[in-house]
Design a protein around this motif. Structure first.
Motif, PDB file in Angstrom:
ATOM      1  N   SER A 115      -5.110  -3.061  -0.403  1.00  0.00           N
ATOM      2  CA  SER A 115      -4.607  -4.327   0.126  1.00  0.00           C
ATOM      3  C   SER A 115      -4.911  -5.482  -0.821  1.00  0.00           C
ATOM      4  CB  SER A 115      -5.257  -4.610   1.482  1.00  0.00           C
ATOM      5  OG  SER A 115      -5.023  -5.937   1.881  1.00  0.00           O
ATOM      6  N   ALA A 116      -3.985  -6.447  -0.848  1.00  0.00           N
ATOM      7  CA  ALA A 116      -4.195  -7.647  -1.661  1.00  0.00           C
ATOM      8  C   ALA A 116      -5.037  -8.670  -0.912  1.00  0.00           C
ATOM      9  CB  ALA A 116      -2.846  -8.263  -2.034  1.00  0.00           C
ATOM     10  N   GLY A 117      -5.295  -8.457   0.355  1.00  0.00           N
ATOM     11  CA  GLY A 117      -6.064  -9.420   1.140  1.00  0.00           C
ATOM     12  C   GLY A 117      -5.570  -9.415   2.574  1.00  0.00           C
ATOM     13  N   ASP A 118      -6.277 -10.125   3.421  1.00  0.00           N
ATOM     14  CA  ASP A 118      -5.980 -10.083   4.852  1.00  0.00           C
ATOM     15  C   ASP A 118      -4.856 -11.035   5.243  1.00  0.00           C
ATOM     16  OD1 ASP A 118      -7.936  -8.217   4.932  1.00  0.00           O
ATOM     17  OD2 ASP A 118      -9.392  -9.437   6.028  1.00  0.00           O
ATOM     18  N   TYR A 119      -3.665 -10.730   4.783  1.00  0.00           N
ATOM     19  CA  TYR A 119      -2.461 -11.464   5.157  1.00  0.00           C
ATOM     20  C   TYR A 119      -1.290 -10.518   4.895  1.00  0.00           C
ATOM     21  CZ  TYR A 119      -2.941 -12.118   0.160  1.00  0.00           C
ATOM     22  OH  TYR A 119      -3.146 -11.890  -1.169  1.00  0.00           O
ATOM     23  N   VAL A 120      -0.137 -10.841   5.467  1.00  0.00           N
ATOM     24  CA  VAL A 120       1.002  -9.931   5.350  1.00  0.00           C
ATOM     25  C   VAL A 120       2.112 -10.554   4.518  1.00  0.00           C
ATOM     26  CG1 VAL A 120       2.776  -8.657   6.623  1.00  0.00           C
ATOM     27  CG2 VAL A 120       0.452  -8.767   7.517  1.00  0.00           C
ATOM     28  N   LEU A 121       2.577  -9.822   3.515  1.00  0.00           N
ATOM     29  CA  LEU A 121       3.664 -10.264   2.650  1.00  0.00           C
ATOM     30  C   LEU A 121       4.926  -9.486   2.986  1.00  0.00           C
ATOM     31  CD1 LEU A 121       1.513 -10.163  -0.571  1.00  0.00           C
ATOM     32  CD2 LEU A 121       2.415 -12.243   0.458  1.00  0.00           C
ATOM     33  N   THR A 122       6.029  -9.907   2.376  1.00  0.00           N
ATOM     34  CA  THR A 122       7.320  -9.265   2.635  1.00  0.00           C
ATOM     35  C   THR A 122       7.435  -7.901   1.973  1.00  0.00           C
ATOM     36  OG1 THR A 122       8.209 -11.485   2.566  1.00  0.00           O
ATOM     37  CG2 THR A 122       9.802  -9.698   2.517  1.00  0.00           C
ATOM     38  N   GLY A 123       6.810  -7.767   0.813  1.00  0.00           N
ATOM     39  CA  GLY A 123       6.958  -6.514   0.081  1.00  0.00           C
ATOM     40  C   GLY A 123       5.748  -6.241  -0.786  1.00  0.00           C
ATOM     41  N   GLY A 124       5.700  -5.044  -1.350  1.00  0.00           N
ATOM     42  CA  GLY A 124       4.558  -4.639  -2.153  1.00  0.00           C
ATOM     43  C   GLY A 124       4.618  -5.070  -3.617  1.00  0.00           C
ATOM     44  N   VAL A 155      -0.626   4.407  -5.919  1.00  0.00           N
ATOM     45  CA  VAL A 155      -1.195   3.323  -5.126  1.00  0.00           C
ATOM     46  C   VAL A 155      -0.118   2.755  -4.210  1.00  0.00           C
ATOM     47  CG1 VAL A 155      -2.127   0.976  -5.243  1.00  0.00           C
ATOM     48  CG2 VAL A 155      -2.948   2.726  -6.843  1.00  0.00           C
ATOM     49  N   TYR A 156      -0.371   2.783  -2.924  1.00  0.00           N
ATOM     50  CA  TYR A 156       0.524   2.129  -1.982  1.00  0.00           C
ATOM     51  C   TYR A 156      -0.114   0.810  -1.551  1.00  0.00           C
ATOM     52  CZ  TYR A 156       3.121   1.181   2.330  1.00  0.00           C
ATOM     53  OH  TYR A 156       3.866   0.586   3.315  1.00  0.00           O
ATOM     54  N   PRO A 157       0.446  -0.330  -2.015  1.00  0.00           N
ATOM     55  CA  PRO A 157      -0.099  -1.605  -1.561  1.00  0.00           C
ATOM     56  C   PRO A 157       0.259  -1.807  -0.091  1.00  0.00           C
ATOM     57  CG  PRO A 157       1.625  -1.944  -3.228  1.00  0.00           C
ATOM     58  CD  PRO A 157       1.609  -0.493  -2.892  1.00  0.00           C
ATOM     59  N   THR A 158      -0.741  -2.019   0.730  1.00  0.00           N
ATOM     60  CA  THR A 158      -0.523  -2.210   2.164  1.00  0.00           C
ATOM     61  C   THR A 158      -1.657  -3.052   2.738  1.00  0.00           C
ATOM     62  OG1 THR A 158      -0.660  -1.052   4.313  1.00  0.00           O
ATOM     63  CG2 THR A 158      -1.513   0.129   2.407  1.00  0.00           C
ATOM     64  N   PRO A 159      -1.330  -3.920   3.705  1.00  0.00           N
ATOM     65  CA  PRO A 159      -2.415  -4.702   4.320  1.00  0.00           C
ATOM     66  C   PRO A 159      -3.419  -3.798   5.040  1.00  0.00           C
ATOM     67  CG  PRO A 159      -0.308  -5.097   5.456  1.00  0.00           C
ATOM     68  CD  PRO A 159      -0.014  -4.267   4.246  1.00  0.00           C
ATOM     69  N   GLN A 160      -3.066  -2.528   5.240  1.00  0.00           N
ATOM     70  CA  GLN A 160      -3.963  -1.607   5.927  1.00  0.00           C
ATOM     71  C   GLN A 160      -4.878  -0.849   4.967  1.00  0.00           C
ATOM     72  OE1 GLN A 160      -1.563   0.912   8.504  1.00  0.00           O
ATOM     73  NE2 GLN A 160      -0.171  -0.782   8.965  1.00  0.00           N
ATOM     74  N   GLY A 161      -4.824  -1.208   3.677  1.00  0.00           N
ATOM     75  CA  GLY A 161      -5.651  -0.507   2.691  1.00  0.00           C
ATOM     76  C   GLY A 161      -6.997  -1.171   2.489  1.00  0.00           C
ATOM     77  N   ALA A 179       5.826   0.113  -4.009  1.00  0.00           N
ATOM     78  CA  ALA A 179       5.944  -1.139  -3.257  1.00  0.00           C
ATOM     79  C   ALA A 179       6.741  -0.915  -1.978  1.00  0.00           C
ATOM     80  CB  ALA A 179       6.617  -2.202  -4.128  1.00  0.00           C
ATOM     81  N   GLY A 180       6.129  -1.193  -0.850  1.00  0.00           N
ATOM     82  CA  GLY A 180       6.824  -1.085   0.432  1.00  0.00           C
ATOM     83  C   GLY A 180       7.693  -2.302   0.682  1.00  0.00           C
ATOM     84  N   HIS A 181       8.477  -2.231   1.748  1.00  0.00           N
ATOM     85  CA  HIS A 181       9.312  -3.358   2.137  1.00  0.00           C
ATOM     86  C   HIS A 181       9.557  -3.257   3.638  1.00  0.00           C
ATOM     87  CE1 HIS A 181      11.460  -6.675   0.273  1.00  0.00           C
ATOM     88  NE2 HIS A 181      12.342  -6.578   1.247  1.00  0.00           N
ATOM     89  N   TYR A 182      10.213  -4.245   4.206  1.00  0.00           N
ATOM     90  CA  TYR A 182      10.483  -4.246   5.659  1.00  0.00           C
ATOM     91  C   TYR A 182       9.171  -4.044   6.422  1.00  0.00           C
ATOM     92  CZ  TYR A 182      14.991  -3.235   3.532  1.00  0.00           C
ATOM     93  OH  TYR A 182      16.091  -3.252   2.737  1.00  0.00           O
ATOM     94  N   GLU A 183       9.166  -3.117   7.365  1.00  0.00           N
ATOM     95  CA  GLU A 183       7.936  -2.874   8.142  1.00  0.00           C
ATOM     96  C   GLU A 183       7.055  -1.812   7.499  1.00  0.00           C
ATOM     97  OE1 GLU A 183       6.759  -4.792  10.435  1.00  0.00           O
ATOM     98  OE2 GLU A 183       8.567  -6.003  10.207  1.00  0.00           O
ATOM     99  N   GLY A 184       7.481  -1.306   6.349  1.00  0.00           N
ATOM    100  CA  GLY A 184       6.660  -0.316   5.660  1.00  0.00           C
ATOM    101  C   GLY A 184       7.454   0.950   5.366  1.00  0.00           C
TER     102      GLY A 184
HETATM  103  N1  SAH Z   1       4.183  -3.701   9.243  1.00  0.00           N
HETATM  104  C1  SAH Z   1       3.139  -3.650   8.260  1.00  0.00           C
HETATM  105  C2  SAH Z   1       3.365  -4.706   7.190  1.00  0.00           C
HETATM  106  C3  SAH Z   1       4.588  -4.456   6.335  1.00  0.00           C
HETATM  107  S1  SAH Z   1       4.762  -5.657   5.103  1.00  0.00           S
HETATM  108  C4  SAH Z   1       1.786  -3.923   8.917  1.00  0.00           C
HETATM  109  O1  SAH Z   1       1.732  -4.718   9.835  1.00  0.00           O
HETATM  110  O2  SAH Z   1       0.777  -3.348   8.478  1.00  0.00           O
HETATM  111  C5  SAH Z   1       5.881  -4.867   4.021  1.00  0.00           C
HETATM  112  C6  SAH Z   1       5.270  -4.289   2.760  1.00  0.00           C
HETATM  113  O3  SAH Z   1       4.656  -5.312   2.025  1.00  0.00           O
HETATM  114  C7  SAH Z   1       4.206  -3.242   2.980  1.00  0.00           C
HETATM  115  O4  SAH Z   1       4.754  -1.976   3.081  1.00  0.00           O
HETATM  116  C8  SAH Z   1       3.334  -3.385   1.755  1.00  0.00           C
HETATM  117  O5  SAH Z   1       3.808  -2.578   0.674  1.00  0.00           O
HETATM  118  C9  SAH Z   1       3.504  -4.836   1.364  1.00  0.00           C
HETATM  119  N2  SAH Z   1       2.364  -5.696   1.752  1.00  0.00           N
HETATM  120  C10 SAH Z   1       2.389  -6.690   2.665  1.00  0.00           C
HETATM  121  N3  SAH Z   1       1.211  -7.297   2.773  1.00  0.00           N
HETATM  122  C11 SAH Z   1       0.392  -6.697   1.882  1.00  0.00           C
HETATM  123  C12 SAH Z   1      -0.976  -6.893   1.516  1.00  0.00           C
HETATM  124  N4  SAH Z   1      -1.757  -7.809   2.083  1.00  0.00           N
HETATM  125  N5  SAH Z   1      -1.482  -6.087   0.568  1.00  0.00           N
HETATM  126  C13 SAH Z   1      -0.721  -5.131  -0.015  1.00  0.00           C
HETATM  127  N6  SAH Z   1       0.568  -4.907   0.294  1.00  0.00           N
HETATM  128  C14 SAH Z   1       1.130  -5.679   1.237  1.00  0.00           C
END
Ligand code: SAH
Length: 222
Positions: A129-138, A81-87, A109-114
């Motif tokens: 995805s955990a929801g429609d917002y962006v976190l620092t890491g997975g 499972v790759y946690p990503t806001p794009q999932g 768990a991703g970090h930085y820009e992915g």
């Molecule tokens: N540049 C990417 C965001 C990177 S955030 C974009 O705009 O789509 C850095 C990492 O945090 C991601 O690789 C992911 O693993 C994790 N992350 C951030 N927001 C998340 C979310 N809403 N759900 C799941 N993982 C998230």
């Protein structure tokens, strides 16, 4: 987080096991570097593919999952499972499904820009995805998903019926809860809850749950 409260109890009961790997241990060169600049510019850093690949290989090895297994088109015996806001957005229904799936789950768990796209292209990876917002890491999304799933495993909670009645497992929110004292800051516990009348209590709770669901998340009732 993994070693406190319910997640700790679940481990102590032998119902779940966690193995945490640090990507830096699989990093490149003397400095164990894991990140680099993006091709094409644009700023931010990207996790390089080789450390992630080595970490995945290592995880497969210690979990005893052969690499071929995931390449022959057979259903993989490991979920990655790759946690990503794009999932796909992770919901309670997914937590239920995962709790019934016997396969180990690897959270990447991703970090930085992915992470470098080639990791996602070259491996059978599910994006959640955990929801429609962006976190620092997975890490936090992974912990959320882990917690949501583990508390549903049979034997983890002392009341096995408890999660069935909770928000998102039925069509309405959970009902409002009260405990002692009977009066707090001038506010009384609703009389019906002290009445001992089970039918009235059930009705009161349904009404309150319905009211709040309609107010906050009407689409759940549709
Ligand atoms: N540049 C990417 C965001 C990177 S955030 C974009 O705009 O789509 C850095 C990492 O945090 C991601 O690789 C992911 O693993 C994790 N992350 C951030 N927001 C998340 C979310 N809403 N759900 C799941 N993982 C998230």
């Amino acid at each position: 987080m993994l070693n406190s409260s319910i997640l700790k109890k679940a481990q102590d009961k032998g119902l779940v096991r966690f193995i945490v790997l640090n990507l830096r241990d699989f990093g490149n060169g003397r400095y164990r570097s894991t990140d680099d600049y993006p091709y094409g510019g644009g700023g931010g850093m990207i996790l390089r593919p080789e450390p992630v690949f080595r970490a995945l290989q290592f995880a497969r090895k210690i979990l005893d999952v052969p690499l071929e297994d995931t390449q022959k088109g057979a259903p993989p015996s490991l979920r990655i499972v790759y946690p990503t806001p794009q999932g796909q957005v992770f919901h309670q229904k997914d937590a239920w499904a995962w709790s019934l799936d016997p396969r180990p789950i690897l959270f990447l768990a991703g970090h930085y820009e992915g992470i470098d796209e080639r990791i996602l292209l070259g491996n059978p990876i599910e994006e959640w995805s955990a929801g429609d917002y962006v976190l620092t890491g997975g890490e936090l999304p992974s912990l959320s998903m882990i917690d949501a799933v583990v508390r549903l495993l049979p034997g983890v909670l002392s009341d096995p019926q408890a999660p069935q009645k909770e928000t998102f497992s039925g069509e309405m929110f959970d009902y409002p809860q009260y405990t002692r004292p009977p009066v707090f800051e001038g506010m009384e516990v609703p009389e019906v809850l002290l009445s001992g009348n089970h039918a009235r209590i059930v009705q009161f709770r349904r009404e309150k749950a319905r009211e709040k669901t309609l107010r906050v998340r009407p689409e759940l009732l549709e």
